[in-house]
Design an enzyme around this catalytic site. Structure first.
Site, PDB file in Angstrom:
ATOM      1  NE  ARG A 114      -3.563  -0.051   2.710  1.00  0.00           N
ATOM      2  CZ  ARG A 114      -4.117  -0.471   3.847  1.00  0.00           C
ATOM      3  NH1 ARG A 114      -3.832   0.122   4.992  1.00  0.00           N
ATOM      4  NH2 ARG A 114      -4.953  -1.487   3.839  1.00  0.00           N
ATOM      5  NE  ARG A 183      -2.185   2.124   9.612  1.00  0.00           N
ATOM      6  CZ  ARG A 183      -2.944   1.062   9.336  1.00  0.00           C
ATOM      7  NH1 ARG A 183      -3.709   1.041   8.254  1.00  0.00           N
ATOM      8  NH2 ARG A 183      -2.962   0.027  10.146  1.00  0.00           N
ATOM      9  CE  LYS A 251      -6.097  -0.329  11.352  1.00  0.00           C
ATOM     10  NZ  LYS A 251      -6.946  -0.957  10.326  1.00  0.00           N
ATOM     11  CE  LYS A 253      -7.463   3.626   9.105  1.00  0.00           C
ATOM     12  NZ  LYS A 253      -8.501   2.786   8.517  1.00  0.00           N
ATOM     13  CB  CYS A 472     -13.635  -3.662   1.629  1.00  0.00           C
ATOM     14  SG  CYS A 472     -14.307  -5.287   2.012  1.00  0.00           S
ATOM     15  CB  CYS A 478      -9.170  -9.226   2.777  1.00  0.00           C
ATOM     16  SG  CYS A 478      -9.218  -8.722   4.503  1.00  0.00           S
ATOM     17  CB  CYS A 517     -14.942  -8.872   7.926  1.00  0.00           C
ATOM     18  SG  CYS A 517     -13.698  -7.618   8.256  1.00  0.00           S
ATOM     19  CB  CYS A 521     -11.970  -1.695   4.692  1.00  0.00           C
ATOM     20  SG  CYS A 521     -10.974  -2.579   5.903  1.00  0.00           S
TER      21      CYS A 521
END
Ligand code: SRM
Ligand code: SF4
Length: 602
Positions: A114, A183, A251, A253, A472, A478, A517, A521
Site C-alpha cells: 500500500r 496512516r 492505527k 487516521k 472493500c 483479505c 467483515c 474498510c
C-alpha cells in the site's frame, strides 16, 4: 450464566461480560465461601487479560521495526516471513496474504503493498512507474483505496524488493501506510475547489510529514537493500522522538475536509480537520477527534463511533496539535487489547472535555471554540468539468477502485496512454475513483476519443447506484474476509436497481457500501444501505446513513442470506416510495420513520 461461562471459557467471555453484570451475577448466585474463590479466579483472569499484547512486546524489542525482514527477503528458499516480521512489515506498507481462492489446493503466499500518498496526489511519472510495476510484479491491477492510496495485490515474495525499490525510485513511498502509526492523510481531491483546496492539501502534507516515524529501517531495507545492523547502538537504542519505543497502541487516521463536501468521511477519522474559510481566506480548522468504524461481530465492547468536535485551531498550530493528539493516543490507548485500542475508546470512556484539557496541557495553549460549518454532500464529480483555474479536469468512475483491463473495458491501458501523452496530475478519491487534473481544453476531444476507443465512457459513467457505492477488496486477498465484497457488490447493485425500477424508484440515488467483515474498510456504517459480511453469502444490513455522512446507520437485519437480501429490502423500499416527504432520501426516511419504529417496538 455469565460468570460460570467466564470461568469455564476464560478471558474471552470475561471480556464479553459487562463488568457490572459480572459483579451482580456473582453476589446474587454464589454462596459466600465460593465468592472468595471465584472472585480470586476472576481477578487473576482479569489481571492476566491486562498483559500487553504480543505486538507491544515485539515493538519494544525492536523499535526500529527492522525485524529480520532483510534476511528473509534475501533467502530465496523461504516463501514467507515469520509471524513477528509480518507485523513489522505492516509499518513498511506491506501485508503478507495468501490467495484464498487457491487455499483448497495449497496455501500460496502473496503480498499486498500500500502506498503512502497524502491527499491521493500522484504525479504522472509516478503513475507510469506504478502501472509498470503492477504489470511486472503484481496481478496486473492497481487498486485505489478508500483512503486515497494505491494498493498492489498478488506480489510474490521475490517481487517485493524490486517493487518497493521501484516505488521509492519514483520518489513515492509506502512508509507508515499500515501499522500502529498515522496512516495516509486524506484531503479533498476535487479540483473545482482548488485555491483553498491547494492550501488544505499543503497542510495535509505537512501534518503527514510531522507524524511520520523516523526509523532508518525502511530506507535501509528497501532502498539500500541491507539489513539494519541492530547491534549498532544508534539502532539498538533507537527511540522514535514522537512515537517512543512502542509506537501507538493501534492505527491512527487523519483527514481534512472542506465544507460543504464531506467527501473524506471526516467523522470516521481519529483526527479530523474541517477547513474554516472566512472572507475568502482559510483561517484555520475545526478539530475533531475520536472517530473510527472497526468492530467485531459478537463483541459489544467494539463499535463504530463518530468523532467529537473539540475546538478551532489556526494553521500554524496544526503540527503541534496533531502531534499532541497522537501522543494522547500513544499514552492512553489500551495496549492490552488490540480490539479496544483505538483512540475512539479513550474518547468514549474519558469524554471530550477531559480530552480537550489533556490536549491543551500538552500544547500549552487554549483552543478556541469551534466555528460554524455545514456538510451537505459527499462523493465525486464524474466527467469533464472546469477547475478553479479554468483548466479542465476529468472525473472517472472506477468500479471498486480496481484499475484493470477486462474484456472490451480497457481502463488500465487507456489511462496509461492518456497519462503518458497529456501528463495530467492524478488524484485518487476517498470513494475509490480517479481524477485527471490540470488538462488543457484543447486536448479534451482527443482524450475522450482515446478513452472511448478502450470502452471507457466519460458521460453516463456507471449506474447511479454503482457511482455512489464503495466495496472493500475482501476475497480472495483479505485474510479477514468472512464474505465476498468487491466481487459480489456489482451483481447485487444490479438486482437492487431492478427492484427500484419495478417499484417506481428508478433514478433514485442510494448510497450503498459493502464490506466482507465488520472492520469497516469501505465505511459501510455511514451508508444509506450498508452490507457487512457475517459468513460466506451472509450479510448484516444496516440502514439510515445520510448524504453528508454525518450520521451512523443502524443494524436493520442480521445474518441475511442472499436471495433474502432483496426480499428484505423490497417492503422497506416500497414503503419509502409511498411515505417519503418530497425529495427525502432513503437514508433520511429510514432514520426518521423505519428505525424509530423498530426502536419503539423493542
Ligand atoms: Fe482496512 C484491515 C483494506 C480502509 C478498518 N483493511 C485491513 C486489511 C489490511 C486486512 C488485514 O489486516 O489483514 C485489508 C486489506 C485487504 C486487501 O486485500 O487489500 C484492508 N482498508 C482496506 C482498504 C484497501 C479498503 C478499500 O476498499 O479501499 C482501505 C485502505 C485505506 C488506505 O489506503 O489506508 C481500508 N480500513 C479502512 C477504513 C476506512 C477509512 O480508513 O477511511 C477502515 C474503517 C475506519 C477505521 O479505521 O476505523 C478500516 N481495516 C480496518 C480494520 C478495523 C480497525 C479497527 O479499529 O478495528 C482492520 C482490521 C485491523 O486493523 O486489524 C482493517
Ligand atoms: Fe478485509 Fe474486512 Fe477490510 Fe473488507 S472490511 S478489506 S473483509 S478487513
Amino acid at each position: 450464566m455469565i460468570l460460570k461461562d467466564a470461568i469455564l471459557k476464560g478471558k474471552e467471555s470475561i471480556n464479553e461480560a459487562p463488568r457490572d453484570a459480572r459483579l451482580l451475577e456473582l453476589t446474587r448466585t454464589t454462596p459466600k465461601v465460593m465468592i472468595r474463590i471465584l472472585s480470586m479466579s476472576l481477578m487473576n483472569k482479569i489481571e492476566s487479560a491486562k498483559k500487553v499484547t504480543h505486538n507491544e512486546e515485539i515493538k519494544a524489542a525492536i523499535p526500529t521495526l527492522a525485524g529480520s525482514i532483510a534476511a528473509t527477503l534475501a533467502d530465496a528458499t523461504l516463501d514467507k516471513f515469520s509471524d513477528d516480521d509480518t507485523q513489522f512489515l505492516k509499518f513498511h506498507g506491506i501485508y503478507q496474504q495468501d490467495d484464498r481462492d487457491k487455499r483448497k489446493v495449497a496455501k500460496e503466499y502473496i503480498f499486498m503493498i500500500r502506498g503512502r500518498i497524502p491527499g491521493g496526489v500522484v504525479p504522472p511519472e509516478a503513475y507510469a512507474v506504478f502501472d509498470d510495476l503492477s504489470n511486472r510484479d503484481g496481478n496486473q491491477t492497481l487498486r485505489i483505496t478508500s483512503r486515497q492510496s494505491f494498493q498492489f495485490h498478488g506480489i510474490a515474495k521475490g517481487g517485493l524488493g524490486p517493487l518497493m525499490k521501484g516505488i521509492n525510485d519514483a520518489l513515492m513511498d509506502t512508509l507508515a501506510a499500515c501499522g500502529d502509526v498515522n496512516r495516509n492523510v486524506m484531503s479533498p481531491p476535487a479540483p473545482a475547489m482548488d485555491g483553498i483546496a491547494l492550501e488544505v492539501r499543503d497542510d495535509a502534507r505537512s501534518v503527514s510529514a510531522a507524524l511520520l516515524p523516523k526509523t532508518r529501517a525502511y530506507h535501509s531495507i528497501w532502498v539500500e537493500g541491507v539489513q539494519l545492523n541492530l547491534e549498532d547502538p544508534e539502532h539498538k537504542d533507537f527511540v522514535d522522538p514522537l512515537y517512543g519505543k512502542t509506537y501507538l497502541p493501534r492505527k491512527f487516521k487523519t483527514a481534512f475536509a472542506i465544507p460543504p463536501s464531506n467527501d473524506v468521511d471526516l467523522f470516521t477519522n481519529d483526527l479530523g480537520y474541517i477547513a474554516i474559510v472566512e472572507a475568502g481566506r482559510l483561517t484555520g480548522y475545526n478539530l475533531t477527534v475520536g472517530g473510527g468504524l472497526g468492530r467485531s461481530h459478537g463483541n459489544q465492547e467494539t463499535f463504530p463511533r463518530l468523532a467529537d468536535l473539540v475546538g478551532f485551531v489556526t494553521r500554524d498550530q496544526l503540527t503541534a496539535v496533531s502531534q499532541a493528539v497522537l501522543t494522547v493516543h500513544r499514552d492512553y490507548g489500551d495496549r492490552t487489547d488490540r480490539k479496544h485500542a483505538r483512540l475512539k475508546y479513550v474518547l468514549e470512556e474519558k469524554g471530550v472535555d477531559w480530552f480537550r484539557g489533556e490536549l491543551e496541557s500538552r500544547v500549552g495553549f487554549k483552543l478556541q471554540s469551534a466555528k460554524a460549518f455545514a456538510f451537505t454532500s459527499q462523493g465525486d464529480h464524474y466527467g469533464w468539468a472546469k477547475q478553479a483555474d479554468q483548466r479542465l479536469f476529468l472525473g472517472l468512475f472506477v468500479e471498486s477502485g480496481r484499475i484493470k483491463d477486462h474484456e472490451s473495458y480497457r481502463l488500465k491501458t487507456a489511462l496509461r496512454i492518456v497519462i503518458d501523452r497529456f501528463k495530467p496530475e492524478i488524484r485518487l478519491t476517498p470513494s475509490q475513483n480517479l481524477i485527471l487534473a490540470n488538462l488543457d481544453s484543447g486536448n479534451q476531444a482527443e482524450i475522450t476519443a482515446i478513452l472511448a476507443a478502450h470502452g471507457v465512457p466519460v458521460e453516463n459513467q456507471g449506474t447511479l447506484l454503482a457511482r455512489a457505492a464503495i466495496a472493500c477488496p475482501a476475497l480472495p486477498t483479505c485474510g479477514l474476509a468472512l464474505a465476498e465484497s468487491e466481487r459480489y457488490l456489482p451483481g447485487l447493485l444490479t438486482r437492487i436497481e431492478d427492484l427500484l425500477g419495478g417499484i417506481g424508484l428508478a433514478g433514485e440515488e442510494i448510497i450503498v457500501r459493502m464490506t466482507g467483515c465488520p472492520n469497516g474498510c469501505a465505511r459501510p456504517y455511514m451508508a444509506e444501505i450498508g452490507f457487512v459480511g457475517k459468513a460466506p453469502g451472509r450479510y448484516q444490513i444496516y440502514l439510515g446513513g445520510n448524504e453528508s455522512s454525518t450520521r451512523l446507520n443502524r443494524l436493520f437485519r442480521d445474518n441475511v442470506k442472499d436471495p433474502e437480501i432483496i426480499a428484505e429490502l423490497r417492503p422497506v423500499l416500497e414503503r419509502f416510495s409511498k411515505e417519503r416527504n418530497p425529495g427525502e432520501r432513503f437514508g433520511d426516511w429510514c432514520d426518521r420513520v423505519l428505525l424509530k419504529e423498530a426502536a419503539a417496538s423493542h
